[in-house]
Write an enzyme that holds these catalytic residues in place. Structure first.
Site, short mmCIF file in Angstrom:
data_model
loop_
_atom_site.label_atom_id
_atom_site.label_comp_id
_atom_site.label_asym_id
_atom_site.label_seq_id
_atom_site.Cartn_x
_atom_site.Cartn_y
_atom_site.Cartn_z
N ASN A 1 0.79 -1.23 0.00
CA ASN A 1 0.00 0.00 0.00
C ASN A 1 0.82 1.28 0.00
O ASN A 1 0.33 2.33 -0.38
CB ASN A 1 -0.91 -0.06 1.25
CG ASN A 1 -1.47 1.27 1.63
OD1 ASN A 1 -2.46 1.73 1.05
ND2 ASN A 1 -0.86 1.94 2.61
N TYR B 1 1.93 9.69 -11.76
CA TYR B 1 1.14 8.90 -10.80
C TYR B 1 0.21 7.97 -11.57
O TYR B 1 0.11 6.78 -11.27
CB TYR B 1 0.36 9.87 -9.90
CG TYR B 1 -0.38 9.24 -8.74
CD1 TYR B 1 0.30 8.83 -7.59
CD2 TYR B 1 -1.76 9.09 -8.77
CE1 TYR B 1 -0.39 8.29 -6.51
CE2 TYR B 1 -2.46 8.55 -7.70
CZ TYR B 1 -1.77 8.15 -6.57
OH TYR B 1 -2.46 7.62 -5.50
N LYS C 1 0.29 3.87 -11.34
CA LYS C 1 -0.93 3.19 -10.86
C LYS C 1 -1.56 2.33 -11.96
O LYS C 1 -2.10 1.26 -11.68
CB LYS C 1 -1.94 4.22 -10.33
CG LYS C 1 -1.45 4.94 -9.06
CD LYS C 1 -1.19 3.99 -7.90
CE LYS C 1 -0.83 4.71 -6.61
NZ LYS C 1 -0.58 3.78 -5.49
N1 LIG Z 1 -5.70 9.10 -0.38
C1 LIG Z 1 -6.07 9.01 -1.66
O1 LIG Z 1 -6.80 9.84 -2.21
C2 LIG Z 1 -5.62 7.83 -2.47
C3 LIG Z 1 -6.39 7.43 -3.55
C4 LIG Z 1 -5.99 6.35 -4.30
C5 LIG Z 1 -4.85 5.65 -3.96
N2 LIG Z 1 -4.11 6.06 -2.91
C6 LIG Z 1 -2.93 5.27 -2.58
O2 LIG Z 1 -3.09 4.81 -1.25
C7 LIG Z 1 -1.80 4.45 -0.74
C8 LIG Z 1 -1.67 4.99 0.67
O3 LIG Z 1 -1.59 6.40 0.63
P1 LIG Z 1 -2.42 7.33 1.62
O4 LIG Z 1 -3.43 8.02 0.82
O5 LIG Z 1 -2.83 6.57 2.82
O6 LIG Z 1 -1.29 8.42 1.95
P2 LIG Z 1 -0.41 8.62 3.27
O7 LIG Z 1 0.63 9.61 2.88
O8 LIG Z 1 -1.27 8.92 4.44
O9 LIG Z 1 0.24 7.19 3.51
C9 LIG Z 1 1.28 6.70 2.72
C10 LIG Z 1 2.27 5.98 3.63
O10 LIG Z 1 3.26 5.38 2.80
C11 LIG Z 1 4.52 5.60 3.43
N3 LIG Z 1 5.57 5.53 2.42
C12 LIG Z 1 5.78 6.36 1.37
N4 LIG Z 1 6.84 5.95 0.66
C13 LIG Z 1 7.31 4.83 1.27
C14 LIG Z 1 8.38 3.93 0.98
N5 LIG Z 1 9.21 4.13 -0.04
N6 LIG Z 1 8.53 2.88 1.81
C15 LIG Z 1 7.71 2.68 2.86
N7 LIG Z 1 6.69 3.49 3.17
C16 LIG Z 1 6.49 4.55 2.38
C17 LIG Z 1 4.42 6.98 4.06
O11 LIG Z 1 5.38 7.16 5.09
C18 LIG Z 1 2.98 6.95 4.58
O12 LIG Z 1 2.90 6.47 5.90
C19 LIG Z 1 -0.79 5.01 -1.73
O13 LIG Z 1 -0.33 3.97 -2.57
C20 LIG Z 1 -1.60 6.00 -2.54
O14 LIG Z 1 -1.07 6.21 -3.82
C21 LIG Z 1 -4.47 7.12 -2.15
#
Ligand SMILES: NC(=O)c1ccc[n+]([C@@H]2O[C@H](COP(=O)([O-])OP(=O)(O)OC[C@H]3O[C@@H](n4cnc5c(N)ncnc54)[C@H](O)[C@@H]3O)[C@@H](O)[C@H]2O)c1
Length: 268
Positions: free
Chosen positions: A102, A168, A172
């Protein structure tokens, strides 16, 4: 109330939804915040033992305490770190059954004047390498248990064009392609591989977009909805599926249609 809405894991042995994952061991990357945090809590409430992996040690330890699990510092863009994470989990719990891959970041640059190779590699490293390396590292452990379930956090940006952040969208879309392809490829080994594709969801990753979202009246998906969808996938039996998640719609596998095959369309 959803399984995760209470914000904290139930005490061990008092799972609120009957403990569908009792005895299972889960790794969640990017679990220190946002969607990964909500999902780690939901998996623990369903009875799983959870290893919380992230770059962010402070947030990660906090979540590990909440789920009664362990934190492991891990940069998912590093293959050896993924291997070490799996070894750590096996040492702690004797095996791995579930991996939520994730961890991810927004890119912070485009491909024109604003191109920044360091930001590009950081985003591809977390969002794509993190899924490929995480899968490669965890497969032997899942095989050793006779099978398991991998869920990758893709995005609606893996299903649609994103002019705001094309890189992005690129990584994705790659995760979506992996899920569709690895699903059938890993099925003979009893390993399921699926992806979730949320629209804008509640986490700090959308902080830079909040002005635009509220101007355009775009609703934000609660992180718990994503967590509950991951739980449905993990406790289900599908594979190779990419579940879209949007406000006001029931999450379900996206139906890819109309990819042209060879030859003329029938009737032409
Ligand atoms: N929030 C949204 O709108 C949304 C929508 C679709 C997909 N996503 C995806 O959901 C996933 C989680 O993101 P989120 O929205 O919870 O954001 P977030 O920033 O709250 O969480 C992301 C986490 O990933 C960790 N991280 C980043 N790079 C890393 C690495 N190289 N190694 C280990 N950990 C790492 C960060 O420290 C953070 O804790 C991501 O893949 C994001 O692309 C988010």
């Amino acid at each position: 109330m959803t399984t995760a809405e209470s914000g904290a894991a139930a005490p061990r042995g008092e799972q609120s939804d009957g403990g569908a994952l009792q005895g299972k061991v889960a790794i969640v990357t990017g679990a220190a915040s946002g969607l990964g945090r909500a999902t780690a809590l939901a998996l623990a409430r369903a009875g799983a033992q959870v290893v919380v992996a992230d770059l962010d040690a402070r947030g990660g330890r906090e979540v590990a305490d909440m789920v009664g699990g362990h934190f492991r510092a891990c940069d998912v863009s590093d293959l050896d770190a993924n291997r070490a994470l799996v070894e750590f989990t096996q040492e702690m719990y004797g095996g791995v059954d579930i991996a939520l891959l994730n961890a991810g970041v927004a890119t912070g640059c485009g491909v024109g004047e604003d191109f920044d190779p360091a930001r590009y590699h950081r985003a591809m490293g977390a969002n794509l390498d993190g899924v490929v390396f995480g899968t490669h590292a965890v497969l032997p452990a899942l095989r050793a248990r006779g099978g398991g379930s991998i869920v990758a956090t893709a995005s609606l940006a893996g299903l649609a064009a994103v002019p705001l952040d094309p890189l992005y969208a690129a990584n994705k879309h790659a995760v979506v392609g992996l899920a569709r392809s690895l699903g059938p490829a890993l099925a003979p080994e009893n390993v399921r591989f699926n992806a979730v594709c949320p629209g804008f969801a509640e986490s700090r990753i959308i902080d830079h977009l909040r002005g635009m979202l509220s101007e355009q009246g775009l609703p934000v998906i609660p992180a718990e909805t994503v967590a509950d969808t991951v739980l449905r996938i993990v406790t289900g039996d599908g594979t190779g599926e990419c579940w879209f998640i949007q406000v006001g719609r029931e999450p379900e596998p996206f139906r890819f249609r109309n990819v042209p095959g060879p030859g003329k369309p029938v009737g032409v």
